[in-house]
Design a protein around this motif. Structure first.
Motif, PDB file in Angstrom:
ATOM      1  N   LYS A 116      57.702 -46.407 -22.486  1.00  0.00           N
ATOM      2  CA  LYS A 116      57.925 -45.188 -21.732  1.00  0.00           C
ATOM      3  C   LYS A 116      59.198 -45.121 -21.004  1.00  0.00           C
ATOM      4  O   LYS A 116      59.158 -46.073 -20.035  1.00  0.00           O
ATOM      5  CB  LYS A 116      56.703 -44.505 -21.058  1.00  0.00           C
ATOM      6  N   ASN A 117      60.127 -44.033 -20.994  1.00  0.00           N
ATOM      7  CA  ASN A 117      61.194 -44.232 -20.247  1.00  0.00           C
ATOM      8  C   ASN A 117      61.721 -45.574 -19.575  1.00  0.00           C
ATOM      9  O   ASN A 117      61.793 -45.825 -18.431  1.00  0.00           O
ATOM     10  CB  ASN A 117      60.910 -43.139 -19.042  1.00  0.00           C
TER      11      ASN A 117
ATOM     12  N   ASN B 125      48.029 -49.242 -20.440  1.00  0.00           N
ATOM     13  CA  ASN B 125      47.104 -48.145 -19.815  1.00  0.00           C
ATOM     14  C   ASN B 125      45.858 -48.775 -20.008  1.00  0.00           C
ATOM     15  O   ASN B 125      45.300 -48.983 -21.058  1.00  0.00           O
ATOM     16  CB  ASN B 125      47.276 -46.619 -20.644  1.00  0.00           C
TER      17      ASN B 125
ATOM     18  N   LEU C  78      57.912 -47.602 -30.428  1.00  0.00           N
ATOM     19  CA  LEU C  78      57.123 -46.779 -29.436  1.00  0.00           C
ATOM     20  C   LEU C  78      56.008 -47.429 -28.706  1.00  0.00           C
ATOM     21  O   LEU C  78      55.554 -47.214 -27.669  1.00  0.00           O
ATOM     22  CB  LEU C  78      56.431 -45.550 -30.236  1.00  0.00           C
ATOM     23  N   GLN C  79      55.562 -48.714 -29.387  1.00  0.00           N
ATOM     24  CA  GLN C  79      54.581 -49.436 -28.797  1.00  0.00           C
ATOM     25  C   GLN C  79      55.105 -50.945 -29.095  1.00  0.00           C
ATOM     26  O   GLN C  79      55.786 -51.076 -30.068  1.00  0.00           O
ATOM     27  CB  GLN C  79      53.315 -49.316 -29.422  1.00  0.00           C
TER      28      GLN C  79
ATOM     29  N   GLU D   6      52.511 -49.438 -24.447  1.00  0.00           N
ATOM     30  CA  GLU D   6      53.312 -48.067 -24.686  1.00  0.00           C
ATOM     31  C   GLU D   6      54.759 -48.202 -24.084  1.00  0.00           C
ATOM     32  O   GLU D   6      55.026 -48.558 -22.982  1.00  0.00           O
ATOM     33  CB  GLU D   6      52.659 -46.973 -24.395  1.00  0.00           C
TER      34      GLU D   6
END
Length: 153
Positions: free
Chosen positions: A130-131, A137, A114-115, A128
């Motif tokens: 993501k998709n 961030n 996930l990270q 992170e």
């Protein structure tokens, strides 16, 4: 002591990564290996830096000098290179971006699916997943950067 904390964190992430892979959550380490290109440097408000009449929240749409890559190797090492740039406020909510060379780093990486955690660079830290992208961030308002987004090549 700092190295011990980092080693503990890396072991914890690798253990979680194995759990996530078995449960079908997140990305496996093998899926992360490869070259990730910077595709977006997002800011909080749309700007028209290039004067073409079109605004964008992605500085890469407005400024050609911004580039970046992260290469994740299967031996859990990485290579990072990204343009160094400054965003400066001028007047009436106008901004200018000045590019000034490249920032580079190498080190070790680990992922829990996930990270991704990077050792050897204070610029990267933890990103992170993501998709099919890797996202750093920052969460800053202009003249700061909200996020950096990398996509696998």
């Amino acid at each position: 002591m700092k190295n011990f904390k980092y080693l503990f964190l890396m072991v914890a992430i690798i253990s979680c990564s194995e759990d996530n892979e078995e449960n079908g959550n997140g990305f496996s380490s093998a899926e992360l290996v490869g070259t990730w290109d910077l595709i977006a440097v997002n800011v909080s408000t749309a700007v028209d830096l290039d004067g073409d009449g079109t605004t964008s929240t992605n500085l890469m749409d407005e400024e050609d000098c911004i580039t970046g890559t992260i290469v994740l190797r299967d031996d859990t090492t990485y290579q990072f290179e990204q343009t160094v740039f400054n965003i400066t406020t001028i007047t009436n909510n106008q901004y200018v971006v000045q590019c000034s060379g490249m920032s580079q780093a190498t080190g070790a990486w680990a992922s829990d699916g996930l990270q991704v955690v990077f050792q050897g660079s204070t610029l990267l830290g933890t990103l992170e997943l993501k998709n099919n992208t890797v996202v750093k961030n920052e969460g800053e308002e202009l003249p700061g950067v909200a996020s950096f987004v990398y996509e696998r090549r």
